[in-house]
Each structure stands twice: as C-alpha cells, then as structure tokens.
Design an enzyme around this catalytic site. Sequence first.
Site, short mmCIF file in Angstrom:
data_model
loop_
_atom_site.label_atom_id
_atom_site.label_comp_id
_atom_site.label_asym_id
_atom_site.label_seq_id
_atom_site.Cartn_x
_atom_site.Cartn_y
_atom_site.Cartn_z
N HIS A 40 -0.40 -2.43 11.02
CA HIS A 40 -0.51 -1.77 12.60
C HIS A 40 -1.46 -2.07 13.19
O HIS A 40 -1.49 -3.34 12.95
CB HIS A 40 -1.44 -0.12 11.99
CG HIS A 40 -1.43 0.14 10.93
ND1 HIS A 40 -0.29 1.39 11.40
CD2 HIS A 40 -1.76 1.05 10.06
CE1 HIS A 40 -0.73 2.20 10.01
NE2 HIS A 40 -1.55 2.15 9.55
N HIS B 169 -7.66 0.44 1.34
CA HIS B 169 -8.87 1.57 1.21
C HIS B 169 -8.08 1.93 0.75
O HIS B 169 -9.24 3.15 0.05
CB HIS B 169 -8.56 1.80 2.85
CG HIS B 169 -8.21 2.35 3.54
ND1 HIS B 169 -8.10 4.20 3.39
CD2 HIS B 169 -6.43 2.35 4.21
CE1 HIS B 169 -6.62 4.56 3.89
NE2 HIS B 169 -6.27 3.05 3.69
N HIS C 71 1.02 -1.69 -0.09
CA HIS C 71 0.31 -0.20 -0.42
C HIS C 71 1.00 0.75 -0.33
O HIS C 71 2.41 1.27 0.36
CB HIS C 71 -1.47 0.13 1.39
CG HIS C 71 -1.63 0.85 1.80
ND1 HIS C 71 -2.37 1.79 0.91
CD2 HIS C 71 -2.17 1.86 2.44
CE1 HIS C 71 -2.98 2.76 1.36
NE2 HIS C 71 -2.95 2.63 2.39
N ASP D 176 -2.98 -2.55 6.26
CA ASP D 176 -4.17 -2.09 6.38
C ASP D 176 -5.88 -3.06 7.64
O ASP D 176 -6.01 -2.53 8.30
CB ASP D 176 -4.90 -0.80 6.26
CG ASP D 176 -4.22 0.86 6.25
OD1 ASP D 176 -3.14 0.36 7.10
OD2 ASP D 176 -4.47 1.28 5.00
N ASP E 64 2.73 6.38 5.46
CA ASP E 64 2.54 5.62 7.17
C ASP E 64 3.42 4.25 6.79
O ASP E 64 3.82 3.92 7.43
CB ASP E 64 1.45 5.43 7.48
CG ASP E 64 0.22 5.09 6.74
OD1 ASP E 64 0.30 5.05 5.62
OD2 ASP E 64 -0.81 4.39 7.51
N TYR F 176 -11.14 1.22 15.02
CA TYR F 176 -10.05 1.40 12.85
C TYR F 176 -11.59 1.19 11.86
O TYR F 176 -11.68 1.82 10.98
CB TYR F 176 -9.30 0.49 13.06
CG TYR F 176 -8.21 0.51 12.31
CD1 TYR F 176 -7.19 1.59 12.20
CD2 TYR F 176 -8.34 -0.29 11.02
CE1 TYR F 176 -6.01 1.30 10.64
CE2 TYR F 176 -7.73 -0.11 9.56
CZ TYR F 176 -6.32 0.84 10.36
OH TYR F 176 -5.74 1.05 8.81
N GLU G 254 0.59 4.57 0.73
CA GLU G 254 0.30 5.41 1.87
C GLU G 254 1.32 5.86 2.33
O GLU G 254 2.03 5.30 2.82
CB GLU G 254 -1.08 5.25 2.54
CG GLU G 254 -1.49 7.08 3.45
CD GLU G 254 -3.25 6.63 4.18
OE1 GLU G 254 -2.89 5.62 3.86
OE2 GLU G 254 -3.32 7.53 4.75
FE1 FEO Z 1 -4.07 3.57 4.45
FE2 FEO Z 1 -2.17 2.49 7.09
O1 FEO Z 1 -2.64 3.72 5.85
#
Ligand code: FEO
Length: 493
Positions: free
Chosen positions: A227, A147, A79, A166, A83, A194, A81
């Site tokens: 995460h 997502h 992914h 995620d 993070d 979440y 993003e």
């Molecule tokens: Fe969609 Fe944890 O970034």
Amino acid sequence: MSIHVKNNIHWVGQRDWEVRDFHGTEYKTHKGTSYNSYLIREGKNVLIDTVDHKFSREFVQNLAAEIDLASIDYVVINHAEEDHAGALTELMARIPGTPIYCTHNAIDSITGHHHHPEWNFQPVKTGDSLDIGNGKQLVFIETPMLHWPDSMMTYMTEDAVLFSNDAFGQHYCDEHLFNDEVDQTELMEQCQRYYANILTPFSPLVTAKIKEVLGFNLPVSMVATSHGIVWREDPTQIILKYLEWADHYQEDRITLFYDSMSNNTRMMADAIAQGIHEVDPGVAVKIFNVARHDKNEILTQVFRSKGVLVGSSTMNNVMMPKVAGMLEEITGLRFRNKRAAAFGSYGWTGGAVDRIQTRLMDAGFDISISLKTKWRPDGSALAECREHGRQLARQWALHPLEAPRPITTTAVTAAPVVVAQASQAAASAASTLDDDQSMLCVVCQWVYDPALGEPDQLVAPGTPWAQVPDSFLCPGCGIGKEVFEPCGAEACV
Ligand code: FEO
C-alpha cells in the site's frame, strides 16, 4: 501501465483515489490508497501479490498487456486479505496450474475466500527460498499476526528488495511511487495513522519480527510495500520508525475526547485543558468530540499521547454510545504505557463516569482520579475542572515542572497577576464601574451589555456588571467573570 522499480522489477498495481472506507467503514482512507503488485522478470517470471478484488478485471487486463500471462512461472501471495489476493480468481482462471507460493495459513484463508482448493499451492515457511534465475533468489519470511496469521514478506537477493506487504505501508495514493517523491509530512502522517489504527495491538510482535529480520544481516535497498509508496531513499527509516512506535510510544501530549448532550461535558473538557496548559505549557493538548470528528484521527492522537481523558454525559445511567464505541476500539488496540481518567456532567445519576473509568482500567491504562460535575458547570465547577487539569498535568508530567508560577492573564490588567488576585481586582474594579459599563470577554470577545442583561442566566436587563452573580458564565466560551474587562472606546465595537 507499469512503473519501473529496480532492474527487472516493475510495479503493476492499481491506484484507488476514491476509496474512503477500509475494513468495512472502520478505517477512513481520506488520502485513498494503492494496491501494489510487482512483476519480476528474471530467469523466471514472478508476480508478487495482486490487487483488490474490485479491480480484478482491470488488473488482469493490464497485466496481460505487460506480459504473456502464460509465461508467469510463479505467483507469490504475501497475504490473503482481499485487497492483495482479491484478483486471484480472475488471474488463476487464465493460468490455472501456476504455482502459488504462500504460507500454510494463507492456503486456508485464500481457499476460504476464493473456494479453489485445486489451485497449485506451494506452502513456504521462514528461510525457504525460490531460485528465480540470474543468480537471484526469493527468500520467504513468515510474519504471523502482522497483521493476519497468513502474513509473510518476501526478500529478493542481489537486488536487496524487501516486499513487505502491509507492513511499512500507508493508505496514501499518489501518482509518484517512491518515498522521496511525495510530501514527507503527508507520508509520515499516513504511516503513523496506519500503524496506530492497525498495528498497535501487535507491537510486541513487530519488535520481535523486525529484530529477527535484522538478525539476518541482509542488505535492504528498497522496501516495496503493498500500500502506498515504495521506500527507496533511506529505506531503513520506516523500519526504525516501527521499532520506535512499537516500543510503548508516547509524546508529551494529552488527548481529551468526549460526547456531550447539552454542552456541559464540553465545558468541562475546555476547563480541564486550560488547567493542564496553565501548569505545563509545553504539553500538547488536543480535544475532540467523538460524534463530530474522524475516529481514526482521534485514535492516532491517543497513540501519540502520554495520557487520555475521556468524557461523557450520563444518559440512561450509562455513557453516550459513541464514547462506548471508542472505548471498545481502544481496548482492542491494546495501548500501553498511558495514563487515563474519566470526566463528565450528569443530572441525577453519574453512571457514565464510573463506567468509563472501569473500562479504561480494563483497557490497560494507568488510572487517575475522575471528575464529575452536576448539571451545567458554574464558575466554581469550572474552577474545579481547571484545578483538576492542573493536578493531572503535575501527575502526568514527563519532566520536572518549574515551580508553580503565577497564572497570568494580560486580559485583566496589563501587568501579570495571579487569578485569585485578578478576581479580587475584578471585584474591586467592578464596584467602581459605571452602571451602564459594557464588559468584554477577552477570551471570545462576547460583550455583556447591562441594558440587555443575560436572560438565559436570569440576569435581568438593566443589571450593572457589579451585580451580575459570580456564577455567571460567558455565553460565548463558558468561562467566568474573571476574564471580562471594561469595554474601551473601541474594544467592544
Ligand atoms: Fe491486510 Fe492490506 O490488507
């Protein structure tokens, strides 16, 4: 510092105890978070995901202490993003030609963030696999819009580990890495928060994708999220939870949220909630002032609820801005299978309630009748609010309710009595009271002293309780005269 995950897999991520905001300031991470990156050392060395860009240097430094960076054969980015892919610029500066396995969509978003189109991207799609030696393979599964359009998961054969990114994660920081090592209540609260705040709009896709993955009949010994914790004990529990949450989830729960200029709409909220509880004591009722409470918690409660009541004072003929913001967010989250209604106090126009009602309808809620009160609700208006709550409780009941039972209060007499009877009893009792008898509000313990009266409600000092008007409201809790009883010898001390 690395943490052993399984066989030749180690966690090489980053914990972030102090982060409090995610997605700008839209998601409050009260429990911090972690950015999980995994290093696999089989016949080939593979890095799965990186960490947030703000930890780039630390991450690469730690990784270099773990393995000779030049010996990393493949990088997998599930992914794009920031993070998870945020440390790529720092990492790829050290190993520029290393292949990066990701989806087609991720090439666009990684390039858009890092501006290195020359990186050695190797696009993959669902079912593609990568041999990593020792009889093991990585199998890729695209999860578009779970997502982001670029999202995917990676499954490692033999070890049966699903690197889910995620999905199935939580913003939850703990020194322990595995689900069986942490506080289970905290963990599931963060999982649900979440899901409710990030994944709700994609629930139909969640169901379809999980069924697709389950259709592969692959064993799963661990779900290694990007995460929070790694699901090691009963890892399918979170997959089953997602299926439950994605399926028009609701509990026997009603959430009221509001903003209030002069406390009048708050009084309505309290009275409506009392009415709901009187008729259906089994339903959970939660009340929030949007101006004072954690927005993500309110949204999680909405996610859990069968119905939502949204209140606002009318200000400049529209609703108060924080309520409007919540409705915008709720519209985006696309909650389904929920009822809703508006309420609010107004002075000369009642525009807020009508606007809320329309917005709730547009957001896909099944709408019930709204309720407006002019100015500060008096005893009769609060009674109307309570009756409104009773009606909604009956209309929204998930189970047959018992026949209406007497609404009891031990506050007025020792024996249960219905409210109407209580009022009559209170009136008749009041007529026999001494003029200087003090009265106790049994709800909030506020005391009416005839010597002081209640000047804010134009009850002059020296007014006996029997002459206090029926519209009188307890200054402490806003409820009417029916909840007062004579002070005993010690009750009002
Ligand atoms: Fe969609 Fe944890 O970034």
